[in-house]
Design a protein around this motif. Structure first.
Motif, PDB file in Angstrom:
ATOM      1  N   GLU A 283      47.755 -11.141   3.238  1.00 22.75           N
ATOM      2  CA  GLU A 283      48.097 -10.572   1.757  1.00 22.75           C
ATOM      3  C   GLU A 283      49.383 -11.006   1.263  1.00 22.75           C
ATOM      4  OE1 GLU A 283      44.226  -8.632   3.066  1.00 22.75           O
ATOM      5  OE2 GLU A 283      46.194  -9.170   3.922  1.00 22.75           O
ATOM      6  N   MET A 284      50.543 -10.624   2.186  1.00 18.58           N
ATOM      7  CA  MET A 284      51.736 -10.783   1.740  1.00 18.58           C
ATOM      8  C   MET A 284      52.148 -12.213   1.400  1.00 18.58           C
ATOM      9  SD  MET A 284      55.533  -9.687   3.580  1.00 18.58           S
ATOM     10  CE  MET A 284      55.154 -10.766   5.156  1.00 18.58           C
ATOM     11  N   LEU A 285      51.600 -13.230   2.320  1.00 26.28           N
ATOM     12  CA  LEU A 285      51.776 -14.703   2.277  1.00 26.28           C
ATOM     13  C   LEU A 285      50.920 -15.081   1.030  1.00 26.28           C
ATOM     14  CD1 LEU A 285      52.787 -14.451   5.236  1.00 26.28           C
ATOM     15  CD2 LEU A 285      52.182 -16.817   5.455  1.00 26.28           C
ATOM     16  N   GLN A 286      49.882 -14.783   0.846  1.00 26.88           N
ATOM     17  CA  GLN A 286      49.118 -15.147  -0.573  1.00 26.88           C
ATOM     18  C   GLN A 286      49.808 -14.715  -1.795  1.00 26.88           C
ATOM     19  OE1 GLN A 286      45.553 -13.062   0.476  1.00 26.88           O
ATOM     20  NE2 GLN A 286      44.372 -14.957   1.120  1.00 26.88           N
ATOM     21  N   TRP A 287      50.628 -13.408  -1.571  1.00 25.50           N
ATOM     22  CA  TRP A 287      51.254 -12.872  -2.951  1.00 25.50           C
ATOM     23  C   TRP A 287      52.688 -13.623  -3.279  1.00 25.50           C
ATOM     24  CZ3 TRP A 287      50.792 -10.506  -7.303  1.00 25.50           C
ATOM     25  CH2 TRP A 287      51.835  -9.468  -7.892  1.00 25.50           C
ATOM     26  N   ALA A 288      52.882 -13.987  -2.184  1.00 30.49           N
ATOM     27  CA  ALA A 288      54.365 -14.888  -2.303  1.00 30.49           C
ATOM     28  C   ALA A 288      54.140 -16.378  -2.731  1.00 30.49           C
ATOM     29  CB  ALA A 288      55.219 -14.822  -0.992  1.00 30.49           C
ATOM     30  N   THR A 289      53.110 -16.827  -2.089  1.00 29.27           N
ATOM     31  CA  THR A 289      52.925 -18.336  -2.202  1.00 29.27           C
ATOM     32  C   THR A 289      51.838 -18.813  -3.352  1.00 29.27           C
ATOM     33  OG1 THR A 289      51.121 -18.368  -0.617  1.00 29.27           O
ATOM     34  CG2 THR A 289      53.520 -18.765   0.259  1.00 29.27           C
ATOM     35  N   LEU A 290      50.851 -17.992  -3.818  1.00 29.13           N
ATOM     36  CA  LEU A 290      49.807 -18.545  -4.515  1.00 29.13           C
ATOM     37  C   LEU A 290      50.305 -17.945  -6.125  1.00 29.13           C
ATOM     38  CD1 LEU A 290      46.492 -17.540  -2.673  1.00 29.13           C
ATOM     39  CD2 LEU A 290      48.125 -19.782  -2.503  1.00 29.13           C
ATOM     40  N   ALA A 291      51.346 -18.831  -6.436  1.00 27.42           N
ATOM     41  CA  ALA A 291      52.083 -18.511  -7.866  1.00 27.42           C
ATOM     42  C   ALA A 291      52.763 -19.777  -8.262  1.00 27.42           C
ATOM     43  CB  ALA A 291      52.960 -17.445  -7.729  1.00 27.42           C
ATOM     44  N   PRO A 292      53.000 -19.957  -9.530  1.00 20.34           N
ATOM     45  CA  PRO A 292      53.811 -21.299 -10.099  1.00 20.34           C
ATOM     46  C   PRO A 292      55.106 -21.367  -9.561  1.00 20.34           C
ATOM     47  CG  PRO A 292      52.805 -20.313 -11.784  1.00 20.34           C
ATOM     48  CD  PRO A 292      52.534 -19.201 -10.643  1.00 20.34           C
ATOM     49  N   GLY A 293      55.698 -22.456  -9.225  1.00 17.84           N
ATOM     50  CA  GLY A 293      57.069 -22.870  -8.827  1.00 17.84           C
ATOM     51  C   GLY A 293      57.150 -23.132  -7.219  1.00 17.84           C
ATOM     52  N   ALA A 294      58.278 -23.195  -6.910  1.00 17.23           N
ATOM     53  CA  ALA A 294      58.709 -23.697  -5.497  1.00 17.23           C
ATOM     54  C   ALA A 294      58.621 -22.282  -4.816  1.00 17.23           C
ATOM     55  CB  ALA A 294      59.954 -24.015  -5.154  1.00 17.23           C
ATOM     56  N   ARG A 295      57.484 -22.507  -3.615  1.00 10.77           N
ATOM     57  CA  ARG A 295      57.154 -21.487  -2.764  1.00 10.77           C
ATOM     58  C   ARG A 295      56.916 -21.698  -1.475  1.00 10.77           C
ATOM     59  NH1 ARG A 295      56.393 -16.387  -5.916  1.00 10.77           N
ATOM     60  NH2 ARG A 295      56.713 -17.188  -8.108  1.00 10.77           N
ATOM     61  N   PHE A 296      57.092 -20.730  -0.526  1.00  8.57           N
ATOM     62  CA  PHE A 296      57.012 -21.260   1.041  1.00  8.57           C
ATOM     63  C   PHE A 296      56.540 -19.900   1.751  1.00  8.57           C
ATOM     64  CE2 PHE A 296      58.894 -21.544   5.201  1.00  8.57           C
ATOM     65  CZ  PHE A 296      58.763 -22.892   5.480  1.00  8.57           C
ATOM     66  N   GLY A 297      55.528 -20.343   2.611  1.00 12.05           N
ATOM     67  CA  GLY A 297      54.908 -19.403   3.551  1.00 12.05           C
ATOM     68  C   GLY A 297      54.943 -19.908   5.041  1.00 12.05           C
ATOM     69  N   LEU A 298      55.266 -19.082   5.955  1.00 18.18           N
ATOM     70  CA  LEU A 298      55.184 -19.499   7.442  1.00 18.18           C
ATOM     71  C   LEU A 298      54.605 -18.448   8.244  1.00 18.18           C
ATOM     72  CD1 LEU A 298      58.453 -20.944   9.212  1.00 18.18           C
ATOM     73  CD2 LEU A 298      57.295 -18.961   9.960  1.00 18.18           C
ATOM     74  N   LEU A 299      54.116 -18.988   9.378  1.00 13.68           N
ATOM     75  CA  LEU A 299      53.489 -18.345  10.221  1.00 13.68           C
ATOM     76  C   LEU A 299      54.083 -18.635  11.618  1.00 13.68           C
ATOM     77  CD1 LEU A 299      49.719 -18.043   9.339  1.00 13.68           C
ATOM     78  CD2 LEU A 299      51.095 -16.078   9.283  1.00 13.68           C
ATOM     79  N   VAL A 300      54.479 -17.736  12.380  1.00 15.50           N
ATOM     80  CA  VAL A 300      54.635 -17.961  13.807  1.00 15.50           C
ATOM     81  C   VAL A 300      53.513 -17.506  14.576  1.00 15.50           C
ATOM     82  CG1 VAL A 300      56.135 -16.897  15.690  1.00 15.50           C
ATOM     83  CG2 VAL A 300      57.108 -16.973  13.466  1.00 15.50           C
ATOM     84  N   HIS A 301      53.315 -18.799  15.373  1.00 17.34           N
ATOM     85  CA  HIS A 301      52.190 -18.827  16.165  1.00 17.34           C
ATOM     86  C   HIS A 301      52.805 -18.706  17.531  1.00 17.34           C
ATOM     87  CE1 HIS A 301      48.058 -21.063  17.446  1.00 17.34           C
ATOM     88  NE2 HIS A 301      48.305 -19.925  17.787  1.00 17.34           N
ATOM     89  N   HIS A 302      52.072 -17.612  18.413  1.00 17.52           N
ATOM     90  CA  HIS A 302      52.677 -17.430  19.612  1.00 17.52           C
ATOM     91  C   HIS A 302      51.852 -18.305  20.779  1.00 17.52           C
ATOM     92  CE1 HIS A 302      55.338 -13.834  18.913  1.00 17.52           C
ATOM     93  NE2 HIS A 302      54.448 -13.940  17.616  1.00 17.52           N
ATOM     94  N   THR A 303      52.770 -19.317  21.112  1.00 17.59           N
ATOM     95  CA  THR A 303      51.724 -20.293  22.050  1.00 17.59           C
ATOM     96  C   THR A 303      52.451 -20.476  23.400  1.00 17.59           C
ATOM     97  OG1 THR A 303      53.145 -22.043  21.231  1.00 17.59           O
ATOM     98  CG2 THR A 303      50.900 -21.639  20.105  1.00 17.59           C
ATOM     99  N   ASP A 304      53.709 -19.548  23.732  1.00 19.72           N
ATOM    100  CA  ASP A 304      54.446 -19.870  24.962  1.00 19.72           C
ATOM    101  C   ASP A 304      54.338 -18.707  25.925  1.00 19.72           C
ATOM    102  OD1 ASP A 304      56.392 -20.377  26.819  1.00 19.72           O
ATOM    103  OD2 ASP A 304      57.572 -21.339  25.154  1.00 19.72           O
ATOM    104  N   SER A 305      53.203 -18.929  26.850  1.00 18.25           N
ATOM    105  CA  SER A 305      53.197 -17.911  27.516  1.00 18.25           C
ATOM    106  C   SER A 305      54.073 -17.547  28.915  1.00 18.25           C
ATOM    107  CB  SER A 305      51.804 -17.982  28.677  1.00 18.25           C
ATOM    108  OG  SER A 305      51.634 -19.203  29.394  1.00 18.25           O
ATOM    109  N   GLU A 306      54.873 -18.831  28.965  1.00 17.16           N
ATOM    110  CA  GLU A 306      55.991 -18.808  29.969  1.00 17.16           C
ATOM    111  C   GLU A 306      57.284 -17.944  29.725  1.00 17.16           C
ATOM    112  OE1 GLU A 306      56.816 -22.747  31.665  1.00 17.16           O
ATOM    113  OE2 GLU A 306      54.692 -22.959  32.353  1.00 17.16           O
TER     114      GLU A 306
END
Length: 348
Positions: A283-306
């Protein structure tokens, strides 16, 4: 589609006199040149711990667009708000949230004063190290543990307890203080955004007063720029001294749909960028990005078991499922930790 990534559990001191007596001019010159080269590189590349690729490019392109004063997407500095989740986004959250580790240690430390806990759940589960029994107690059980370990004291006393614990506590896998288990690429990102006029704010489901004692020193984010869950407090005069006393009652849960509410109440501006790693950040990413103007959302995907951990859709902590699907629809950047980060921690 089910992810194939499976969860896994699990000062340098320079003596000046010795330096002057043992090193020759040539090594000193070499070190100086190396230092200058590193400095020049950092000036050219604000995100040196990020591998070149679409994730890094998307960040740099967004910052350039919103800071180009003559461009169509320019955003005035006072509106450049970037919000960051904490657990799993800025520091480690496996095999359990750091604040939960704090709760468990607090229960064990307080147990001698409460012999009745040996036969009472969920306290007995903690003392016996029975995490399955603890999990079976559910949110109600965890809430009871939090009430006992976080309340019944002033805010100043709680701050001291948290600060002292962080000095001595060690992660069981890495054997390091939790404050060292922060993600170096994200520290660089925080600094890069601030250098370009952004205000960086933590918006976390963790306790706001658990985070505020150390976020400035670790992230460069002052206490007033930390939004989190909270318990109720009461103003009291004790020996003519005003204190805020912590009560065993929930005040606000800053998670999921609570995050936009917390942002609105505490910040008063809608962010133009948001960074998270789990469904709790959706919901935080939706609130920040689903609006007019330049917007940016990023998710950190944990893919490194080593180097860290690999987990997403089935994880008990930091579950990334619905938000991962939403990222494709909303064109959010998804960071593949294994491939996008040259290093994860500063000590790597």
């Amino acid at each position: 589609m089910e992810s194939r990534v499976k969860p896994t559990i699990g000062s340098f001191h320079l003596d000046r006199r010795a330096l002057l007596s043992s090193l020759t001019v040539l090594p000193l010159l070499s070190a100086s040149l190396h230092s200058r080269s590193a400095l020049a590189q950092s000036q050219r590349d604000p995100l040196p711990s990020w591998n070149d690729g679409s994730a890094k490019t998307s960040i740099v392109d967004f910052v350039r667009r919103v800071t180009d004063q003559g461009g169509p997407f320019f955003v005035p500095p006072q509106q450049r708000i970037a919000t960051f989740d904490n657990d799993g986004t800025l520091w480690i959250e496996q095999p359990m949230y750091v604040q939960l580790a704090f709760v468990l240690d607090r229960v064990k430390g307080m147990a001698p004063m409460h012999p009745e806990w040996k036969g009472k759940q969920p306290f007995a589960a903690v003392l016996d190290g029975d995490l399955n029994a603890l999990a079976a107690s559910g949110e109600k059980g965890v809430a009871e543990l939090v009430a006992v370990t976080h309340a019944g004291m002033s805010t100043a006393e709680f701050e001291t307890i948290v600060t002292d614990w962080l000095v001595t506590a060690r992660d069981r896998r890495f054997k390091r203080p939790y404050t060292e288990l922060v993600y170096q690429p994200m520290l660089e990102l925080l600094a890069y955004l601030r250098a370009n006029g952004f205000k960086t704010v933590i918006v976390s489901g963790g306790g706001v007063e658990f985070m505020r004692p150390w976020t400035d020193a670790i992230y460069g984010i002052p206490p007033e720029q930390v939004v989190g869950s909270s318990i109720k407090t009461r103003f009291e005069m004790r020996d003519s001294i005003p204190v805020l006393f912590r009560l065993p009652e929930v005040n606000f849960i800053d998670d999921k749909a609570g995050k936009p509410i917390g942002i609105n109440e505490h910040i008063g501006r809608r962010p133009i960028a948001a960074f998270g790693n789990s469904d709790g950040d959706l919901e935080m990413l939706q609130w920040a990005t689903l609006a007019p103007g330049a917007r940016f959302g990023l998710l950190v995907h944990h893919t490194d078991s080593e180097r860290e951990y690999a987990y997403d859709r089935q994880s008990h902590f930091g579950k990334l499922d619905t938000a991962l699907d939403a990222a494709a629809v909303n064109r959010w950047t998804v960071v593949d930790m294994k491939n996008d980060w040259k290093r994860i921690f500063a000590f790597d």
